[in-house]
Scaffold this motif. Structure first.
Motif, PDB file in Angstrom:
ATOM      1  N   GLY A 156     111.742 127.564  26.748  1.00 15.20           N
ATOM      2  CA  GLY A 156     111.803 128.381  27.963  1.00 15.20           C
ATOM      3  C   GLY A 156     110.466 128.642  28.618  1.00 15.20           C
ATOM      4  N   LYS A 157     109.406 128.002  28.144  1.00 17.00           N
ATOM      5  CA  LYS A 157     108.071 128.184  28.713  1.00 17.00           C
ATOM      6  C   LYS A 157     107.552 126.840  29.223  1.00 17.00           C
ATOM      7  CE  LYS A 157     107.181 131.764  25.247  1.00 17.00           C
ATOM      8  NZ  LYS A 157     106.357 132.144  24.059  1.00 17.00           N
ATOM      9  N   ILE A 158     106.739 126.902  30.269  1.00 21.66           N
ATOM     10  CA  ILE A 158     106.137 125.684  30.817  1.00 21.66           C
ATOM     11  C   ILE A 158     104.719 125.550  30.268  1.00 21.66           C
ATOM     12  CG2 ILE A 158     105.345 124.514  32.901  1.00 21.66           C
ATOM     13  CD1 ILE A 158     107.578 125.840  34.428  1.00 21.66           C
ATOM     14  N   PHE A 159     104.426 124.388  29.676  1.00 18.90           N
ATOM     15  CA  PHE A 159     103.089 124.124  29.149  1.00 18.90           C
ATOM     16  C   PHE A 159     102.369 123.155  30.079  1.00 18.90           C
ATOM     17  CE2 PHE A 159     105.224 125.826  25.508  1.00 18.90           C
ATOM     18  CZ  PHE A 159     104.232 126.450  24.762  1.00 18.90           C
ATOM     19  N   LEU A 160     101.165 123.548  30.497  1.00 16.02           N
ATOM     20  CA  LEU A 160     100.322 122.710  31.340  1.00 16.02           C
ATOM     21  C   LEU A 160      98.976 122.504  30.670  1.00 16.02           C
ATOM     22  CD1 LEU A 160     100.935 124.381  34.845  1.00 16.02           C
ATOM     23  CD2 LEU A 160     102.121 122.397  33.871  1.00 16.02           C
ATOM     24  N   HIS A 161      98.332 121.387  31.010  1.00 19.88           N
ATOM     25  CA  HIS A 161      96.991 121.140  30.477  1.00 19.88           C
ATOM     26  C   HIS A 161      95.965 122.043  31.139  1.00 19.88           C
ATOM     27  CE1 HIS A 161      98.087 116.831  28.995  1.00 19.88           C
ATOM     28  NE2 HIS A 161      98.519 117.775  28.189  1.00 19.88           N
ATOM     29  N   GLU A 162      96.178 122.330  32.412  1.00 21.91           N
ATOM     30  CA  GLU A 162      95.239 123.167  33.160  1.00 21.91           C
ATOM     31  C   GLU A 162      95.956 123.779  34.364  1.00 21.91           C
ATOM     32  OE1 GLU A 162      92.202 120.391  34.164  1.00 21.91           O
ATOM     33  OE2 GLU A 162      93.352 119.490  35.799  1.00 21.91           O
ATOM     34  N   SER A 163      95.353 124.829  34.901  1.00 22.41           N
ATOM     35  CA  SER A 163      95.969 125.532  36.034  1.00 22.41           C
ATOM     36  C   SER A 163      95.381 125.034  37.354  1.00 22.41           C
ATOM     37  CB  SER A 163      95.760 127.048  35.897  1.00 22.41           C
ATOM     38  OG  SER A 163      94.364 127.329  35.760  1.00 22.41           O
TER      39      SER A 163
END
Length: 266
Positions: free
Chosen positions: A105-112
């Motif tokens: 249920g969470k979004i994982f990104l390398h960077e914002s």
């Protein structure tokens, strides 16, 4: 080099809202624009927002008070705003070691980066629009059944006919909205400039089942439209038959009057 936001944060919240039928992006004032296609502006001290012309917005890293102030200022630019906007929230985590995807249920990104947040906003906005129309069409779907049942009865009033026309108009407007303006299954223009983000977009699109939900909505729209048209055509046919009977009766009356004249006045 891509500009990064929220450098001091490992995670932050995103919230999508479907505010109304349209947002006038041409009259936004007193906002620092971070990007276009879609439009992204700074909000509050450390937050930002992505605004879509078709009526949805996505807020990133906003405090509750900042959200209230922003929505109040923005309300004058929203056409046909909804009394209870559809909303969807998700937590975004920044982690280079994790693959960019949705997990638990969470979004994982390398960077914002701005571009990554625009991709996330595009998916969340489409998801919240789909949720809105899934709910509204479920209601229409329930209401269309009595009209279909009216084919088996004689209780077909003009009021029902007008109501049916309204329902048909509603489905056609939804089709125009999600196909013509929101372009649910179209990839964002941003991917032309940042093709390296296409994998992220496809993963999020798949996780939120954007295409599957769009196709299911299209099938419901088609069924509602077909049912409404069939019932309406039947009503019109019945009305035409009544007119034909009125004409026949008038002809018979005219013949009887002529016979009366011939038999009793000749």
């Amino acid at each position: 080099m891509q500009k990064l936001l929220f450098r001091d944060r490992d995670s932050f919240r995103a919230q999508a809202l479907f505010l109304g039928k349209k947002i006038n992006l041409q009259r936004l004032e007193n906002y620092v624009c971070l990007a276009t296609m879609p439009v992204m502006v700074t909000v509050g001290e450390h937050g930002c927002a992505v605004l879509l012309g078709y009526g949805a917005i996505v807020l990133f890293n906003l405090e509750p008070a900042e959200k209230v102030v922003f929505l109040t200022k923005l309300s004058s630019q929203v056409s046909d705003s909804f009394a209870e906007p559809e909303t969807e929230e998700v937590e975004i985590h920044l982690n280079v070691a994790e693959s960019e995807r949705v997990k638990e249920g969470k979004i994982f990104l390398h960077e914002s980066s701005i571009e990554r947040l625009q991709i996330v906003a595009d998916i969340l906005a489409k998801s919240v629009v789909l949720s809105h129309y899934e709910t509204s069409l479920a209601t229409v779907f329930d209401q269309i059944e009595p009209f279909a049942a009216s084919l088996m009865s004689d209780n077909r009033s003009k009021r029902k006919s007008r109501e049916l026309l309204r329902q048909l108009g509603t489905t056609l407007l939804v089709q125009h909205k999600i196909v013509g303006r929101v372009e649910i299954i179209d990839k964002p223009e941003l991917l032309w400039e940042s093709p390296q983000l296409e994998n992220l977009y496809l993963r999020l699109e798949d996780e939120y089942e954007i295409r599957e939900r769009h196709n299911a909505l299209e099938r419901k729209l088609e069924l509602i439209s077909q049912t409404a048209q069939i019932v309406l055509e039947f009503m019109q046919h019945s009305s035409s038959q009544r007119v034909e009977w009125y004409v026949v009766i008038l002809i018979v009356v005219e013949i009887l009057l002529s016979l009366y004249d011939i038999m009793f006045k000749s």
